[in-house]
Design an enzyme around this catalytic site. Structure first.
Site, PDB file in Angstrom:
ATOM      1  N   ASP A  81       0.833  -1.214   0.000  1.00  0.00           N
ATOM      2  CA  ASP A  81       0.000   0.000   0.000  1.00  0.00           C
ATOM      3  C   ASP A  81       0.865   1.260   0.000  1.00  0.00           C
ATOM      4  O   ASP A  81       2.047   1.242   0.338  1.00  0.00           O
ATOM      5  CB  ASP A  81      -0.947   0.009   1.195  1.00  0.00           C
ATOM      6  CG  ASP A  81      -0.208  -0.053   2.532  1.00  0.00           C
ATOM      7  OD1 ASP A  81       0.757  -0.824   2.638  1.00  0.00           O
ATOM      8  OD2 ASP A  81      -0.598   0.655   3.472  1.00  0.00           O
ATOM      9  N   GLU A 139      -0.593  -1.857   5.268  1.00  0.00           N
ATOM     10  CA  GLU A 139       0.330  -1.758   6.409  1.00  0.00           C
ATOM     11  C   GLU A 139       0.283  -0.375   7.029  1.00  0.00           C
ATOM     12  O   GLU A 139       0.351  -0.226   8.251  1.00  0.00           O
ATOM     13  CB  GLU A 139       1.757  -2.094   5.959  1.00  0.00           C
ATOM     14  CG  GLU A 139       2.767  -2.164   7.106  1.00  0.00           C
ATOM     15  CD  GLU A 139       3.252  -0.821   7.606  1.00  0.00           C
ATOM     16  OE1 GLU A 139       3.429  -0.665   8.831  1.00  0.00           O
ATOM     17  OE2 GLU A 139       3.433   0.103   6.787  1.00  0.00           O
ATOM     18  N   GLU A 140       0.165   0.656   6.183  1.00  0.00           N
ATOM     19  CA  GLU A 140       0.156   2.028   6.696  1.00  0.00           C
ATOM     20  C   GLU A 140      -1.121   2.332   7.476  1.00  0.00           C
ATOM     21  O   GLU A 140      -1.201   3.359   8.153  1.00  0.00           O
ATOM     22  CB  GLU A 140       0.297   3.022   5.540  1.00  0.00           C
ATOM     23  CG  GLU A 140       1.607   2.907   4.758  1.00  0.00           C
ATOM     24  CD  GLU A 140       2.820   3.362   5.559  1.00  0.00           C
ATOM     25  OE1 GLU A 140       2.653   3.837   6.703  1.00  0.00           O
ATOM     26  OE2 GLU A 140       3.944   3.237   5.052  1.00  0.00           O
ATOM     27  N   HIS A 365       8.151   8.780   4.222  1.00  0.00           N
ATOM     28  CA  HIS A 365       6.939   9.595   4.362  1.00  0.00           C
ATOM     29  C   HIS A 365       7.174  11.050   3.947  1.00  0.00           C
ATOM     30  O   HIS A 365       6.351  11.910   4.241  1.00  0.00           O
ATOM     31  CB  HIS A 365       6.363   9.512   5.781  1.00  0.00           C
ATOM     32  CG  HIS A 365       5.857   8.144   6.149  1.00  0.00           C
ATOM     33  ND1 HIS A 365       4.829   7.938   7.046  1.00  0.00           N
ATOM     34  CD2 HIS A 365       6.224   6.905   5.734  1.00  0.00           C
ATOM     35  CE1 HIS A 365       4.609   6.640   7.170  1.00  0.00           C
ATOM     36  NE2 HIS A 365       5.453   5.995   6.381  1.00  0.00           N
TER      37      HIS A 365
END
Length: 408
Positions: A81, A139-140, A365
């Site tokens: 993801d 996962e995020e 990020h």
């Protein structure tokens, strides 16, 4: 910087790894929305004749490569993801989806897993045992590992151990981060709503100022780690959001405070949760406010099995030589791979992917995150080495591993 020369079969795969990774990077999808990503993975697996299940935990995939010789069952995990970030890179493979980008390397994780699966399938006649490759969504957030475990991805055949890697721009290309025991933290979150009484800014005596109350809360929360937690125990309490008020001359009746809490030990985790609410309650009472409090326990801490961590370190030394840059990496970041590691022995390790000389060293990020794609081939080679060491049999890949490193 120097990285090892890879076996010819892996070297030959490198252009495909880059192609797959760049396609995934260009078309990112958020958690549980990875429909195109899953279709792309499934198409590749199908073209190589690899049996696989789709639609697990919405968009997850599990591929199974069975060797011709019976043996242990090992799993590899890759997340797929992206993040709700608008990409700032000016590259040909820049995200084509506004406000969504692969800013954490999951596109690389998926490409590495695909490459490993392809080579295993091509050489399954020399593979001892079975390898299950798990492509995990979300996962995020909100987390795809737990529903995949609940869906039975570690069963039929039963997985005996699991491995996963994270491309890591906190370390340069050519380094490996692996640590036995605690490696990544519990990742919890809290939401506080301070409820005061609004009014005219010139008449504060008629109000309970939620901004003032909230400010005292934010300041007091910083004392939990410094004064309540054993200094030898890692812990983090971070406020990431403080919202209150609408204009300059009105005292705000409410304030929102959101934050995250990180720790490694269950008793520290419990202490942090308790102390946060105690501080909120005490300050609100002192200033005449009330509050609403929510505390969400998120991903468990990542604890690596000592034997599996040693397996990864062995593979790294085989690949990089005795002088391998192996770092006992430990981070307060969270990862839901922990749900897999809580079920079977495993190791989640970090693969250095930064290259400052190429400008590829922005942190995870960040809207300009990108990594050195030479890490893709290294990731495949490491997975293959781990599989060979775990199963006790060398795969029939053409050519021995060259000892000479290459400079990039």
């Amino acid at each position: 910087m120097e990285v090892p020369a890879l076996r010819p079969a892996v070297q030959a795969l490198q252009p495909e790894l880059v192609t797959w990774r760049r396609h995934l990077h260009k078309y990112p999808e958020l958690g549980f929305q990875e429909k195109q990503t899953a279709a792309y993975i499934s198409h590749r697996l199908r073209s190589w004749g690899i049996p696989h299940q789709t639609g697990i935990a919405h968009t997850g995939i599990v591929a199974t490569i069975a060797g011709e010789e019976p043996g242990p069952v090992l799993a590899l995990r890759a997340d797929m993801d992206a993040l709700p970030i608008h990409e700032a890179n000016e590259v040909e493979y820049r995200s084509a989806i506004p406000n969504v980008m692969h800013a954490c390397g999951h596109d690389g994780h998926t490409a590495i897993a695909l490459g490993t699966a392809k080579l295993l399938q091509q050489h399954r006649q020399s593979l001892r045992g079975t390898v299950k490759v798990i492509f995990q969504p979300a996962e995020e957030g909100p987390g795809g590992a737990k529903p995949m475990v609940e869906a039975g991805v570690l069963k039929n055949p039963d997985v005996e151990a699991i491995l996963g890697l994270h491309l890591w721009n906190n370390r340069p290309l050519g380094t490996i981060g692996v640590k036995s025991g605690p490696s990544m933290a519990f990742a919890d979150r809290f939401q506080i709503e301070v409820i005061g009484r609004g009014g005219h800014a010139a008449l504060p005596q008629q109000t309970v100022d939620a901004i003032v109350v909230g400010s005292h809360i934010v300041s007091a929360l910083q004392t939990i780690v410094s004064r309540n937690v054993d200094p030898l125990q890692p812990a983090v309490v971070t406020v990431g959001r403080f919202r209150a008020g609408d204009t300059f001359n009105v005292i705000a009746p409410r304030a929102e405070i959101w934050g995250t809490v990180r720790s490694f030990q269950p008793e520290v985790r419990d202490l942090l949760a308790r102390r946060i609410e105690e501080i909120v309650a005490g300050i609100c009472q002192a200033y005449g406010a009330t509050y609403e409090f929510q505390y969400e326990r998120g991903y468990p801490a990542v604890h690596n099995d000592p034997a599996m961590a040693a397996l990864v370190e062995q593979a790294a030394r085989q690949l990089f030589g005795s002088e391998a840059a192996i770092i006992p990496e430990m981070t307060m970041g969270g990862e839901d791979v922990s749900f897999f590691l809580n079920e079977v022995p495993g190791c989640y390790f970090f693969l250095g992917s930064a290259n400052p000389a190429k400008g590829l060293d922005y942190p995870h990020h960040h809207p300009r995150f990108d990594f050195d794609e030479a890490a893709l081939g290294i990731g495949v080679e490491l997975f293959l080495r781990c599989i060979e060491n775990y199963t006790g049999k060398t795969l029939g890949l053409k050519g021995a591993l060259p000892k000479k490193a290459v400079t990039i």
